[in-house]
Design an enzyme around this catalytic site. Structure first.
Site, mmCIF file in Angstrom:
data_model
loop_
_atom_site.group_PDB
_atom_site.id
_atom_site.type_symbol
_atom_site.label_atom_id
_atom_site.label_comp_id
_atom_site.label_asym_id
_atom_site.label_seq_id
_atom_site.Cartn_x
_atom_site.Cartn_y
_atom_site.Cartn_z
ATOM 1 C CD GLN A 49 13.613 -16.728 3.770
ATOM 2 O OE1 GLN A 49 13.199 -17.559 4.563
ATOM 3 N NE2 GLN A 49 14.029 -17.051 2.558
ATOM 4 N N GLY A 50 9.147 -15.298 5.257
ATOM 5 C CA GLY A 50 7.934 -14.836 5.923
ATOM 6 C C GLY A 50 6.671 -15.315 5.236
ATOM 7 C CB CYS A 51 5.809 -16.427 1.955
ATOM 8 S SG CYS A 51 5.850 -14.704 1.453
ATOM 9 C CD GLN A 52 1.489 -20.884 6.696
ATOM 10 O OE1 GLN A 52 0.484 -20.900 5.995
ATOM 11 N NE2 GLN A 52 1.521 -21.371 7.913
ATOM 12 C CB SER A 53 3.408 -20.430 -0.512
ATOM 13 O OG SER A 53 2.113 -20.652 -0.048
#
Length: 138
Positions: A49-53
């Site tokens: 979690q916390g990644c755009q990808s």
């Protein structure tokens, strides 16, 4: 991880790149060298979690107590950043990972200053997740 360089060679190769375009291409190349992640490992429990990808990281401890990292992303540059992080944590125990600060390596490579804010946040999210999983195992 035989397909990936060790920490020192990573740094040397990175510093040999003439400009940021070459560095990005090298990061993408490192991502292409990661072994394929099994489909069953691309699960919500391995999602970062916390990644755009989309990013998946799997951590397993071998019989010698060494952590083996496996990962993938749907974005080429992010997959390369996963490879960079895996190189830095290669051949470490859970406690080694908890104690090891990757940020000085990023500074030596001038890595984070050329990443977009969202990629920098995603990189931090990956590091936090790996360290948290390692702390749970140590």
């Amino acid at each position: 991880m035989a397909l990936l360089p060790d920490k020192e060679k990573l740094l040397r190769n990175f510093l040999r790149c003439a400009n940021w375009e070459e560095k990005y291409l090298y990061i993408i190349e490192l991502g292409q060298r990661l072994p394929e992640l099994r489909d069953e490992d691309k699960s919500p429990q391995n999602s970062i979690q916390g990644c755009q990808s989309q990013v998946w990281i799997v951590m397993r401890q071998n019989a010698q107590g060494i952590i083996e990292l496996h990962g993938d992303s749907d974005a080429a540059i992010v997959k390369g950043l996963i490879a960079v992080v895996f190189i830095l944590y290669d051949q470490m125990t859970p406690q080694d990972i908890v104690n090891f600060d990757v940020r000085p390596w990023f500074e030596k490579m001038a890595l984070t200053q050329h990443l977009t804010p969202s990629r920098s946040q995603g990189l931090e999210a990956m590091i936090r997740a790996i360290r948290a999983k390692a702390a749970a195992l140590s």
